[in-house]
Scaffold this motif. Structure first.
Motif, PDB file in Angstrom:
ATOM      1  N   UNK A 219       0.808  -1.225   0.000  1.00 27.66           N
ATOM      2  CA  UNK A 219       0.000   0.000   0.000  1.00 27.66           C
ATOM      3  C   UNK A 219       0.841   1.275   0.000  1.00 27.66           C
ATOM      4  N   UNK A 220       2.129   1.121  -0.226  1.00 32.75           N
ATOM      5  CA  UNK A 220       3.023   2.291  -0.207  1.00 32.75           C
ATOM      6  C   UNK A 220       2.860   3.138  -1.466  1.00 32.75           C
ATOM      7  N   UNK A 221       3.247   4.392  -1.345  1.00 30.78           N
ATOM      8  CA  UNK A 221       3.296   5.281  -2.509  1.00 30.78           C
ATOM      9  C   UNK A 221       4.247   4.731  -3.566  1.00 30.78           C
ATOM     10  N   UNK A 222       5.369   4.188  -3.085  1.00 29.09           N
ATOM     11  CA  UNK A 222       6.385   3.695  -4.010  1.00 29.09           C
ATOM     12  C   UNK A 222       5.828   2.571  -4.882  1.00 29.09           C
ATOM     13  N   UNK A 223       5.175   1.599  -4.244  1.00 29.67           N
ATOM     14  CA  UNK A 223       4.656   0.474  -5.023  1.00 29.67           C
ATOM     15  C   UNK A 223       3.552   0.929  -5.962  1.00 29.67           C
ATOM     16  N   UNK A 224       2.732   1.877  -5.486  1.00 29.58           N
ATOM     17  CA  UNK A 224       1.666   2.414  -6.325  1.00 29.58           C
ATOM     18  C   UNK A 224       2.279   3.046  -7.587  1.00 29.58           C
ATOM     19  N   UNK A 225       3.327   3.826  -7.392  1.00 23.51           N
ATOM     20  CA  UNK A 225       4.050   4.422  -8.517  1.00 23.51           C
ATOM     21  C   UNK A 225       4.483   3.354  -9.521  1.00 23.51           C
ATOM     22  N   UNK A 226       5.152   2.346  -9.004  1.00 23.40           N
ATOM     23  CA  UNK A 226       5.699   1.302  -9.875  1.00 23.40           C
ATOM     24  C   UNK A 226       4.589   0.624 -10.677  1.00 23.40           C
ATOM     25  N   UNK A 227       3.463   0.380 -10.026  1.00 21.85           N
ATOM     26  CA  UNK A 227       2.364  -0.303 -10.731  1.00 21.85           C
ATOM     27  C   UNK A 227       1.770   0.584 -11.825  1.00 21.85           C
ATOM     28  N   UNK A 228       2.032   1.895 -11.729  1.00 23.14           N
ATOM     29  CA  UNK A 228       1.493   2.797 -12.761  1.00 23.14           C
ATOM     30  C   UNK A 228       2.470   3.030 -13.912  1.00 23.14           C
ATOM     31  N   UNK A 229       3.729   2.691 -13.699  1.00 27.47           N
ATOM     32  CA  UNK A 229       4.723   2.889 -14.755  1.00 27.47           C
ATOM     33  C   UNK A 229       4.449   1.954 -15.940  1.00 27.47           C
ATOM     34  N   UNK A 230       4.873   2.413 -17.130  1.00 29.51           N
ATOM     35  CA  UNK A 230       4.845   1.567 -18.328  1.00 29.51           C
ATOM     36  C   UNK A 230       3.498   0.877 -18.532  1.00 29.51           C
TER      37      UNK A 230
END
Lengths: 251, 251
Positions: A219-230
């Motif tokens: 639920x971190x911001x970091x993981x959310x970011x990664x899931x939105x990349x590419x």
């Protein structure tokens, strides 16, 4: 029976480290039965020696052996070895009736890919390493903090955290690494590195993603970011490989 | 008809630069008829613009376009493009009845390999670049010397020559790059990167070798060394690909 030596984490956390994740994916993909022994960091060497697992390599001094996780022992063949790549290669050869993770003809390109994978994502190091100790039991955490500081020029892990613009820039570099992987993947027809065939390259990428997901927190911001990349490629890759993820959480 | 834009060398020297070599190998492998236009370095930009060939990319300023060789114009489709990788990719797609240099399913791994190829052999730069001007006509030589010095921090090419221990060490680094390639190749069953199928990866390696062979000279100590590395793998690769080498020496 195959025994997989994985790293022990705190409490209910199962496999968290990308390297054992690779071996686990490969074993699951091949549907080979195995049991897991979870080892604390400071015990890897003694456990490996006792089990007859040879070292992964040598320290920069060229003499001192380095023992690592994952390792496997295969009672069926009397084989003991470490290194996720070598384990995958061994399993392909020892169990030729299981699906190959290095399809014939792709071995050299898989090796070239693998050699470049970690350097391509090296920007994750300052984000990931400081978060690892929190996942470990005290003995392993102390060991990890001490040995990682020694490897990375003496800077204590708790002083690694980046803030402000420096952090944004470093995070941008991490994204640039994923953009590179995405660029390669986009040359093919996907969803996997070799099209619709799952191979070691996919498990390498997925293992890194599994590590990031658990280290940052789902639920971190970091993981959310990664899931939105590419275009959401990375979370989709984990989902596409979910049937081979099989995490044993009782460690 | 396809027109290939190659670089012009002095006198009887035909294709010498690794990048056009890749395009030539691919065209020959596909048995596509083509004619060659040899261009002097300082004329690449104007020739490309006149022919409608788009730039390869931009200079570090992010604005000034960079025009490079090889480039092709394919009258059959009205396509003009540069960059040996893009040319190979285009030809695979435009001529689906010819053998693919990026076999289906291998595209992403080929891209990963290609991204790593030049960095793996980057140690050849100090040996090769100073020898290039001698192969060029005066205008190109002057242009090459001037622009390469600018790219590499201003150091004139004629001051690059290494001697003694420094040279041995740098040569060892070059060999280490080939050892790395050999290590990847050794994972497969060879002789090619994808086993017994010729692919773009082989042409990339062979093009670099062709460049080294002509730049050092076939009878040089350097080329002799290279042919002895890795159990003679590199000269053998050139021989295995000889039927696709077809050099036109009338430039």
């Amino acid at each position: 029976m195959i025994t997989l030596y994985d790293l022990k984490a705190k409490g209910p956390i199962g496999t968290w480290s990308p390297n054992p994740w690779k071996a686990r994916y490969v074993l699951n993909y091949k549907k080979l039965p195995y049991r897991i022994i979870y080892t604390e960091f400071p015990d890897i060497e003694v456990v490996s020696k006792e089990a007859g697992i040879p070292p992964y390599g040598k320290k920069p001094d060229g003499v001192t052996p380095v023992y690592t996780s994952p390792a496997i022992i295969d009672d069926a063949t009397g084989t003991a070895l470490s290194d996720s790549y070598k384990i995958a290669d061994y399993l392909d050869k020892a169990y030729p009736d299981t699906p190959k993770v290095f399809p014939t003809g792709s071995e050299a390109l898989q090796a070239a890919f693998y050699a470049q994978f970690a350097p391509t994502l090296s920007a994750l190091v300052p984000f990931v390493l400081p978060k690892v100790p929190a996942m470990l039991n005290e003995r392993s955490a102390e060991y990890y903090v001490r040995t990682r500081a020694a490897i990375f020029g003496g800077k204590p892990l708790d002083q690694w955290e980046l803030v402000g613009e420096e952090r944004s820039e470093a995070w941008g570099k991490m994204k640039a690494g994923f953009d590179k992987l995405d660029g390669w993947l986009s040359k093919g027809s996907g969803p996997f590195f070799m099209g619709d065939v799952v191979t070691f390259a996919d498990f390498v990428a997925a293992a890194a993603l599994q590590g990031l997901k658990i280290i940052f927190g789902e639920n971190s911001e970091e993981w959310k970011d990664i899931t939105e990349w590419n275009n959401g490629r990375w979370d989709r890759l984990l989902k596409d490989l979910e049937e081979y993820a099989g995490v044993d959480v009782e460690n």
